[in-house]
Scaffold this motif. Structure first.
Motif: not given
Length: 61
Positions: A1-6, A30-33, A41-50
């Protein structure tokens, strides 16, 4: 699985808001997961998009 982290800086730039605002949102639950690894701190792109999709306003969501 290729996960993009922000990073918080990446997300700050993406949304055009200050990084301290994101920190405040994390504190308030609040905010994305997100994930913390050793204080970084890292945000998964898929969580940000959700999160973006969940917060769309308008008839055509």
């Amino acid at each position: 699985m290729n996960v993009k982290w922000l990073t918080a800086g990446d997300l700050s730039e993406r949304w055009g808001i200050p990084a301290p605002t994101l920190a405040g949102w994390r504190y308030q639950g609040k905010g994305p997961r997100y994930m913390k690894l050793g204080g970084a701190v890292r945000y998964r792109l898929e969580d940000v998009e959700a999160f973006e999709n969940e917060n769309l306003i308008g008839a055509d969501r």
